[in-house]
Structures are given as C-alpha cells and as structure tokens.
Motif scaffolding. Sequence first.
Motif, PDB file in Angstrom:
ATOM      1  N   ARG A 121       0.838  -1.208   0.000  1.00 11.36           N
ATOM      2  CA  ARG A 121       0.000   0.000   0.000  1.00 11.36           C
ATOM      3  C   ARG A 121       0.866   1.249   0.000  1.00 11.36           C
ATOM      4  NH1 ARG A 121      -3.861   0.614   5.006  1.00 11.36           N
ATOM      5  NH2 ARG A 121      -1.810   0.761   6.016  1.00 11.36           N
ATOM      6  N   GLU A 122       1.890   1.258   0.860  1.00 11.45           N
ATOM      7  CA  GLU A 122       2.773   2.419   0.909  1.00 11.45           C
ATOM      8  C   GLU A 122       3.496   2.607  -0.416  1.00 11.45           C
ATOM      9  OE1 GLU A 122       5.295   1.670   4.200  1.00 11.45           O
ATOM     10  OE2 GLU A 122       3.778   2.162   5.721  1.00 11.45           O
ATOM     11  N   GLY A 123       3.958   1.469  -1.003  1.00 13.31           N
ATOM     12  CA  GLY A 123       4.646   1.570  -2.295  1.00 13.31           C
ATOM     13  C   GLY A 123       3.732   2.088  -3.385  1.00 13.31           C
ATOM     14  N   ARG A 124       2.471   1.617  -3.362  1.00 16.07           N
ATOM     15  CA  ARG A 124       1.529   2.075  -4.380  1.00 16.07           C
ATOM     16  C   ARG A 124       1.221   3.556  -4.225  1.00 16.07           C
ATOM     17  NH1 ARG A 124      -4.214  -0.835  -5.984  1.00 16.07           N
ATOM     18  NH2 ARG A 124      -4.877   0.712  -7.521  1.00 16.07           N
ATOM     19  N   GLU A 125       1.045   3.974  -2.987  1.00 17.00           N
ATOM     20  CA  GLU A 125       0.769   5.396  -2.756  1.00 17.00           C
ATOM     21  C   GLU A 125       1.942   6.262  -3.202  1.00 17.00           C
ATOM     22  OE1 GLU A 125      -0.087   5.511   1.357  1.00 17.00           O
ATOM     23  OE2 GLU A 125      -2.169   4.795   1.159  1.00 17.00           O
ATOM     24  N   GLN A 126       3.154   5.786  -2.914  1.00 21.54           N
ATOM     25  CA  GLN A 126       4.332   6.547  -3.334  1.00 21.54           C
ATOM     26  C   GLN A 126       4.453   6.581  -4.856  1.00 21.54           C
ATOM     27  OE1 GLN A 126       7.613   4.719  -1.311  1.00 21.54           O
ATOM     28  NE2 GLN A 126       6.988   5.435   0.721  1.00 21.54           N
ATOM     29  N   ALA A 127       4.174   5.430  -5.498  1.00 18.45           N
ATOM     30  CA  ALA A 127       4.253   5.380  -6.962  1.00 18.45           C
ATOM     31  C   ALA A 127       3.201   6.285  -7.599  1.00 18.45           C
ATOM     32  CB  ALA A 127       4.078   3.939  -7.443  1.00 18.45           C
ATOM     33  N   THR A 128       1.981   6.276  -7.015  1.00 18.04           N
ATOM     34  CA  THR A 128       0.928   7.141  -7.541  1.00 18.04           C
ATOM     35  C   THR A 128       1.308   8.609  -7.398  1.00 18.04           C
ATOM     36  OG1 THR A 128      -0.756   5.487  -6.981  1.00 18.04           O
ATOM     37  CG2 THR A 128      -1.507   7.744  -7.336  1.00 18.04           C
ATOM     38  N   ALA A 129       1.858   8.937  -6.240  1.00 21.88           N
ATOM     39  CA  ALA A 129       2.281  10.322  -6.028  1.00 21.88           C
ATOM     40  C   ALA A 129       3.406  10.706  -6.989  1.00 21.88           C
ATOM     41  CB  ALA A 129       2.735  10.502  -4.579  1.00 21.88           C
ATOM     42  N   ALA A 130       4.325   9.749  -7.231  1.00 27.13           N
ATOM     43  CA  ALA A 130       5.430  10.042  -8.153  1.00 27.13           C
ATOM     44  C   ALA A 130       4.922  10.236  -9.577  1.00 27.13           C
ATOM     45  CB  ALA A 130       6.455   8.913  -8.103  1.00 27.13           C
ATOM     46  N   SER A 144       3.233  13.537  -9.794  1.00 27.30           N
ATOM     47  CA  SER A 144       4.232  14.603  -9.818  1.00 27.30           C
ATOM     48  C   SER A 144       4.871  14.716 -11.193  1.00 27.30           C
ATOM     49  CB  SER A 144       5.297  14.336  -8.755  1.00 27.30           C
ATOM     50  OG  SER A 144       6.317  15.312  -8.814  1.00 27.30           O
TER      51      SER A 144
END
Length: 383
Positions: free
Chosen positions: A164-173, A176
């Motif tokens: 979940r954390e990885g997906r959220e970070q990837a989505t944010a990236a 961006s």
Amino acid sequence: MTKRDTILPVAITVILMGMLSLWHLTSMGQAEAMFTDRAAAILAMLPEQEDAVISALKEPDETLVQHGYELLSQYGYPQGKSVLLRGRDYRSGLLLAAAFSLCAGLAVMLFSHRQRLRQRERIVSLTEYLGQVNSGNYRLRPEAREDLLSPLEDELYKTIVLLREGREQATAARQSLADNLADIAHQLKTPLSSIMLLADMQGANQISAQAEKMSGLVSSLLALSRIDAGTLVMEQKQVDVGELCQCAADAVSPLFAASGIQLRLPETDATYTGDLEWSIQALANILKNCYEHTPGGGEITVSCEENPLFTAICIEDNGPGIPAEDLPCLFERFYRGKQAKKDSVGIGLSLSKALVEAQNGTLTAENRAEGGARFLLKFFHAG
C-alpha cells in the motif's frame, strides 16, 4: 471427510479401547486372585468341610448365600456383588470399554472437524481479503484471532502495508511527473506558438513546419504522461467509425497530397463506445506510420468489422512490411526500427496503443502474407 481425516480419531479409539480392556482384565484378575486367596484360607481352617465348601463355591445356594451375608454383616461386611468370574463379566467389561472408546473417538472426530471448519473459514476469509487487496482496497486485518494461521496473517498484513505504501508513493510520483511534464509542455507551447506565428508572417515555411512538429511532439508527451498518471479522462460516447476514419484522414491529408499514395476509407455505420478526439489521434498516428513506409503510388486501405464482441478497424499498406526483429518492440516508447526515418522519435505508435487500451481496446501489428503491414484495432463492447 477424507480418509486421512479419520485416521487420528480411529487410532485414539483403538488405543483407548485397548487400555480400558487391559484395565478391566487386570481388575478382574486381581479380584480372582483375592477370591482364591480367601477360599484357600477358609479351606485351611476347615479341612473337614472341604467338600461342602467346594460345592458351595461351584454351585452356591441362594438360601445359603443369604444366610452367609447375614453372618458377614455382623462383622461389618455389607452385602456386595459376587466376585465370581463368569463369561458375562468379561463381555460386559469389554462392551463398556468399547462404548467409552467409541464416544471418545467421536468426540475427537467432532473436535477435529470443528477445527478444520474454522481453518477453512479462516482461509476463505484471508482469500477474500487478498482479493480485495488486489482490487485496491487496502483495509486493516479482517479479524484478530490466535490460531495456526495467525503468523501467516501477520506476514500477509505486513506485506500488504508495504504494498500500500509503495503504491501510494508510486501514484504520487506519477502524479508529480505528470504535473511537471504538463508544466514543461505549457512553457514550451508559448514560445513555439510565437515561433510559428513569426514564421508564417515572414514566409519561413520550413521553420513553421518544424515548430509545428515540435508542438505535436510536446502534445504527445503530455498525453502519455497523463495516461501514466491516470489523469487522462476518456469520454464514453458512441463513436461513428465512418466519421472517425474521415477525421483521421483529414488530419494527415497534407502528407498524401503530393505523394501519389491512395488512402481508401470504409463506408460503414459501425460504432463503439469511446472518445472520438483521442481515437482520431490514435488512428492518425497509424496512418502516418503506414504513409512513411509505403512507396509513392502505393495504397493504404482502412476496413471495418463489427460483431457482438467488438468493433475492429484494420489498416493495411502495400509497403515492405515490418522487419521481424522490430515486431516485438514496435509499440515501445522511443523505439526506432531499422526503417524509421532520421527525425522519428518513436512515440506515435506507443501513444496510439495507450489511447486504444484506455478505451477498452487492443492494438496489434503483423505482416500481410501478400506483403505490407497490417494494424488491427479492436474496441470491445461493454457487458
């Protein structure tokens, strides 16, 4: 219940039955030894009554037995059960042991069955949980229970939290990146528009053409970045394939004007649900690619097929075809094949594929048996 599931209860039943039977036989043996000792003591004290005692032991008279109990009661020995060993004593003891063992085995079997049902429910629960995770629903642990599956559940939960954390970070990236590219594209379009306007005013056709090409490249990169970030909104309207083909042909008509290449469009009333504007760009990119690889005086044909599953658009040319080594990589971004032009960036076909797939479709390419390339777009009908 499987054969394997019954092994433990049956084994426990057999062991219990054997232990109870052994205990019963041992108890009966001890009683028999005690009775024999008492009878021997009596005979030793009354040797002259040996025949009468032995006879009473073999065939006791009820009146005699009752009178004996009355005498024993005077010395504090109440009437009890005879310890004479008969066949029915053994049978009743064995039957009692068997019944007790059977009940114990059934209890073990019931307990094991309930445990299996609980484990099965836990497995179903965890399976449903993983299914929800795969669909993007990252909720907390479904339940807190201490059992054999608890360590597995804990590890699954830890892994899911990391995902979940990885997906959220990837989505944010991705968001961006899309925002940055959009900003860069916006910054580039302003000077490009000025260059194109000045070139038109001064009659610098080559400068205007290059500026227009650069503007198209910026727009394509922006569209790809929006697709990657999931921010490109597709309309869901009825698209008329005939109108789509004509609009795409109009977009590339300046290329065909002086080349002598014939572009044949279908007469069709086929439709599909999608976005007309983005479909026009996807089809125009394919037509441009076919144009670049079709010799002068050649022919590009667009045809259409509609069935209950999908609407298909087929683009064929009579050029040299696609080199075999280029086919697997044809739709990769920035891939330039052997026959690519020097000024090609390798983004047109990848953008077309992304736009088609965003509309519940597929885009494939192959070589025709009679020579030339074939591109096939399929837009699948919902439901």
